[in-house]
Design a protein around this motif. Structure first.
Motif, PDB file in Angstrom:
ATOM      1  N   ARG A 271      44.549 -15.920  10.273  1.00 51.12           N
ATOM      2  CA  ARG A 271      44.123 -14.574  10.049  1.00 51.12           C
ATOM      3  C   ARG A 271      44.798 -13.779  11.620  1.00 51.12           C
ATOM      4  NH1 ARG A 271      39.915 -11.685   6.830  1.00 51.12           N
ATOM      5  NH2 ARG A 271      41.466  -9.826   6.720  1.00 51.12           N
ATOM      6  N   VAL A 272      45.688 -13.320  11.667  1.00 50.22           N
ATOM      7  CA  VAL A 272      45.804 -12.472  13.322  1.00 50.22           C
ATOM      8  C   VAL A 272      46.614 -10.773  12.851  1.00 50.22           C
ATOM      9  CG1 VAL A 272      46.456 -14.216  14.261  1.00 50.22           C
ATOM     10  CG2 VAL A 272      47.833 -13.217  13.170  1.00 50.22           C
ATOM     11  N   ASP A 273      45.786 -10.203  13.908  1.00 50.65           N
ATOM     12  CA  ASP A 273      46.544  -9.179  13.732  1.00 50.65           C
ATOM     13  C   ASP A 273      47.691  -8.840  13.885  1.00 50.65           C
ATOM     14  OD1 ASP A 273      46.394  -8.790  16.764  1.00 50.65           O
ATOM     15  OD2 ASP A 273      44.647  -7.345  16.556  1.00 50.65           O
ATOM     16  N   ARG A 274      48.331  -7.773  13.662  1.00 54.56           N
ATOM     17  CA  ARG A 274      49.722  -7.283  14.626  1.00 54.56           C
ATOM     18  C   ARG A 274      50.027  -7.528  15.746  1.00 54.56           C
ATOM     19  NH1 ARG A 274      53.451  -3.973  10.350  1.00 54.56           N
ATOM     20  NH2 ARG A 274      52.921  -4.344   9.063  1.00 54.56           N
ATOM     21  N   ARG A 275      49.214  -7.726  16.925  1.00 50.28           N
ATOM     22  CA  ARG A 275      49.854  -8.205  18.160  1.00 50.28           C
ATOM     23  C   ARG A 275      48.796  -9.644  18.132  1.00 50.28           C
ATOM     24  NH1 ARG A 275      46.484  -3.847  21.970  1.00 50.28           N
ATOM     25  NH2 ARG A 275      47.691  -4.647  23.838  1.00 50.28           N
ATOM     26  N   ARG A 277      46.350 -10.846  17.690  1.00 48.04           N
ATOM     27  CA  ARG A 277      44.776 -11.392  18.109  1.00 48.04           C
ATOM     28  C   ARG A 277      44.308 -11.580  16.967  1.00 48.04           C
ATOM     29  NH1 ARG A 277      43.855  -5.635  21.441  1.00 48.04           N
ATOM     30  NH2 ARG A 277      44.784  -5.473  18.601  1.00 48.04           N
ATOM     31  N   THR A 279      41.751 -12.146  14.237  1.00 46.27           N
ATOM     32  CA  THR A 279      41.072 -11.360  12.734  1.00 46.27           C
ATOM     33  C   THR A 279      39.506 -11.302  13.956  1.00 46.27           C
ATOM     34  OG1 THR A 279      42.444 -11.251  12.284  1.00 46.27           O
ATOM     35  CG2 THR A 279      40.274 -10.689  11.444  1.00 46.27           C
ATOM     36  N   TRP A 285      43.255 -15.870  20.693  1.00 47.36           N
ATOM     37  CA  TRP A 285      44.573 -15.185  20.006  1.00 47.36           C
ATOM     38  C   TRP A 285      45.134 -16.656  19.246  1.00 47.36           C
ATOM     39  CZ3 TRP A 285      46.961 -11.210  21.926  1.00 47.36           C
ATOM     40  CH2 TRP A 285      46.053  -9.776  22.909  1.00 47.36           C
ATOM     41  N   THR A 293      51.180 -14.692   8.060  1.00 47.45           N
ATOM     42  CA  THR A 293      52.151 -13.298   8.457  1.00 47.45           C
ATOM     43  C   THR A 293      52.112 -12.110   7.308  1.00 47.45           C
ATOM     44  OG1 THR A 293      53.360 -12.908   9.831  1.00 47.45           O
ATOM     45  CG2 THR A 293      54.472 -14.401   8.453  1.00 47.45           C
ATOM     46  N   GLN A 313      56.178 -14.090  18.012  1.00 55.34           N
ATOM     47  CA  GLN A 313      55.306 -14.335  18.052  1.00 55.34           C
ATOM     48  C   GLN A 313      54.337 -14.740  18.652  1.00 55.34           C
ATOM     49  OE1 GLN A 313      54.069 -16.853  14.123  1.00 55.34           O
ATOM     50  NE2 GLN A 313      53.742 -15.048  12.752  1.00 55.34           N
ATOM     51  N   THR A 327      54.182  -5.431  18.578  1.00 57.51           N
ATOM     52  CA  THR A 327      53.996  -6.276  17.818  1.00 57.51           C
ATOM     53  C   THR A 327      53.999  -6.938  16.988  1.00 57.51           C
ATOM     54  OG1 THR A 327      54.039  -4.151  16.499  1.00 57.51           O
ATOM     55  CG2 THR A 327      52.141  -3.862  17.559  1.00 57.51           C
TER      56      THR A 327
END
Lengths: 456, 456
Positions: A271-275, A277, A279, A285, A293, A313, A327
């Protein structure tokens, strides 16, 4: 003080990250170390079938950027044949094994990019070290298969298990090399990335090429003698073969990430955030085939391993790590493939996806041609559109045709990305000239048909 | 009571109108009479160069729908070789001359569709009835040229005047027929629909094909002997020739409309509203090459004669006349053409248009390839983007390449249609597979470069 980034996996996502970060921060500001367990960096796994077929003569053509380029041009400390075996988030260290030299190294990091990619899905029967069984995920896999194909006595028969893109592309590649090829697909049709009513066109084309396609067949085991495969056992009987290619798809390569405590989502991807990273995990990262996604149409997390996403990405992560702001906007499931001379494109949701996401919709299939009907080389093109009812918003599109078909999906992908309705799409000002389109482009013909269907 | 519609001009716009209206209203409700001064209905004028070259063998292939089909299938009273000579809005009548039979007919209408198309631009020197001088706007023009090319002694030299799409396509067609061809262009480059830095690629390709391109040359007259052209006089000297093709563009055919008092806009085209009603003139509609339309980017009226717009506008008018509701959304100037093996696409504004419209902008040119670099048939592709500063909104795009280039403009056209910024475009999920694109599609490469340029 110089910050230190460690990259786990030196392929598309990892090296795009490193290159972008380097563009913004020099080595006095950011040291970059990249560990790669394989022999290569930044290569096109998607190109392997064309190298196997011989269409692309040399393996090295598939390498976009070799380690020396990364070292010299981008000042990245690339360490090939080094497999990261542990990540210690508390101590901010990774442990890597030198696969050739032996021994282990521990390396400190401030920033970690986890870009370990994907691993092939292997049912129990496929977990074998029998000779003659091949994945086609890495260049090393491809090299092993090429050696097998060129060894004497030359193999004559091949079984490809799995009818996804890679399975279909490999079946074609092996036919082009003169083998007799059987493709086994558990489901109703190969190329299930399009709806069955479109996939049937692909199946016909492949049969026309001579591929023996068997659908609804489950593999139960391999027949092995003297450490060498000689057949595939299925619920529909035994198939003799000289080699087996596994094309059962991939899953995110997250073993290390899980052990380190990185969070996984419902698809099994990180799980990653929009940047980009990871979560809830500062300084860490992730990007590429190991992450999940957002699907912009369904709103659901998806795992779509594809070089184009990995590169985007990685670029986003690298800009952010470099101190900029970017992002990743998510995906809409656009994909194209070539099967024999047939071109296949898709974007957005299939009917089953739209149903699963809770949409009401209409779907239409429109027949047209790639060029003006009178222009030489005019060939049929079939466009399917799926549109929400009653809004008319485009939810998905699929194209099958003989030439200039696949990349027409991009026109639909951009329409879908912008949440256009099929009615609005009928007005689109698309390029028209007899060598390239009928006066109503196939995309517009389909939009008109969908608009009519919504009005009923 | 049965309503009566008269259509002036039975080509794309007029007959699309008639067919759509008929779909919604049967002949007891709406009678449709269509006058056409030529010998054909609904044909592809854009296809004429390919028929001249021989690529399309038969003239009849260019006819999408013949008069019999319109009569039988759509119940439209098509009257060929009838030239409308007057429109009387007060008496709701048109007067038409029977060009073959002689005599005149007067016909009453409730609804009028003016779809008289465009007429070639002819400077004084071109207003001649000398043999050997040809337009290429109608099938009748094309027939005359074909006869000339096939007559003995065979012509060996041709001069094409004007370097727009039709001029360039005709130059190629005549080279393919074995003629020695000179193309005269008054401006800096032929194909001025793209910026000079892109047009130069086209000029090179045409010279490679053997076309003698002369730019900055003004024609001053024709040399005629015994009623037959034998040369072209220019401000750079005399050019001997066996035939002259006029490709100087077209203007809206509005003589009749003006005489009847229909309003013209600043481009010389008829002014219509979004539903294709002639502004301020109840019961009178217009569509196709005779009208002006809104450019969605500049916000200015433009005259862009193109079959795809004519068909869309006719469809919109026909839906409205049929009792439905539809609007024409305007254009963004998308166009594609094939010059030798070179493909050219454009959409939106050129630099000069953007400047004229008052935009500040950056422009970038990005070099890439149509396919993965290692895939056979990979060829260079050049993409130019023009983006508003500082917003980043895409204002225009141009593509030149050797294959799979022209229709990539559609991807950019849909992005532009939706007012995307180049930064947003870098995120687009476009199709990727080695036979169709590098991992960064040329469109994305250009969007990245434009984003970088805006950041500077």
């Amino acid at each position: 003080m110089t910050e230190r980034m460690i990259v786990v996996g030196a392929d598309a996502a990892g090296m795009a990250t490193a290159a972008q970060a380097r563009r913004r921060r020099d080595r006095n500001d950011l040291e970059i170390v990249a560990f790669e367990r394989g022999h290569f960096t930044s290569y096109s796994a998607c190109g392997i079938p064309y190298w196997i077929s011989g269409l692309v003569p040399e393996r090295e053509q598939l390498v976009a950027r070799d380690p020396e380029t990364h070292r010299k041009q981008y000042d990245i400390d690339v360490r090939l044949r080094h497999e990261v075996t542990a990540i210690d988030l508390d101590r901010r260290e990774v442990v890597a094994r030198d696969l050739d030299g032996g021994g282990e190294v521990r390396e400190r990091f401030d920033t970690l990019m986890y870009a370990a990619g994907a691993v092939p899905i292997k049912p129990d029967w496929a977990r074998t070290d029998a000779a003659g069984v091949f994945g086609v995920q890495t260049l090393d896999d491809g090299s092993a298969l090429r050696r097998w194909l060129e060894a004497e006595p030359r193999p004559r028969r091949a079984v490809v298990v799995g009818g996804g893109y890679i399975g279909v592309e490999m079946a074609e590649a092996l036919v082009l090399r003169g083998l007799s090829v059987t493709l086994l697909e558990r489901g109703e049709q190969p190329v299930s990335t399009v709806d069955p009513d479109m996939a049937v066109l692909v199946t016909e084309a492949m049969r026309g090429l001579g591929v023996d396609i068997r659908t609804g067949v489950e593999v139960t085991g391999l027949a092995v003698r003297d450490g060498r495969v000689y057949g595939v056992q299925t619920d529909a009987g035994h198939l003799p073969t000289d080699l087996v290619v596994l094309g059962l798809g991939v899953r995110p390569n997250t073993a290390l990430a899980e052990a380190a405590g990185l969070p996984l989502g419902p698809t099994g991807g990180i799980r990653v955030d929009r940047r980009m990273r990871v979560t809830g995990t500062p300084g860490v990262w992730a990007a590429g085939d190991c992450v999940e996604t957002l699907h912009r149409v369904s709103g659901l997390p998806v795992h779509i391993p594809l070089g184009t996403h990995a590169n985007k990405q990685g670029r986003v992560a690298g800009i952010n790590i470099g101190g900029g702001y970017a992002t990743f906007a998510g995906v809409i499931g656009t994909a194209v493939t070539k099967v024999c001379d047939l071109e296949v494109g898709r974007t957005g949701l299939r009917e089953r996806d739209a149903t699963a996401a809770g949409f009401e919709f209409v779907s239409v299939i429109a027949e047209s041609t790639n060029r003006a009907g009178y222009y030489p080389g005019s060939r049929p093109m079939t466009v399917k559109l799926i549109a929400e009812r009653p809004s008319g918003r485009l939810l998905g599109a699929q194209i099958v045709g003989w030439s200039e078909a696949a990349k027409r999906i991009d026109t639909l992908a951009v329409a879908l990305w912008n949440r256009m309705t099929v009615d609005d799409m009928t007005a689109l000002d698309l390029g028209y000239a007899p060598p390239y389109a009928p006066v109503w482009d196939p995309v517009l013909v389909a939009a008109r048909k969908a608009t009519d269907a919504l009005a009923r």
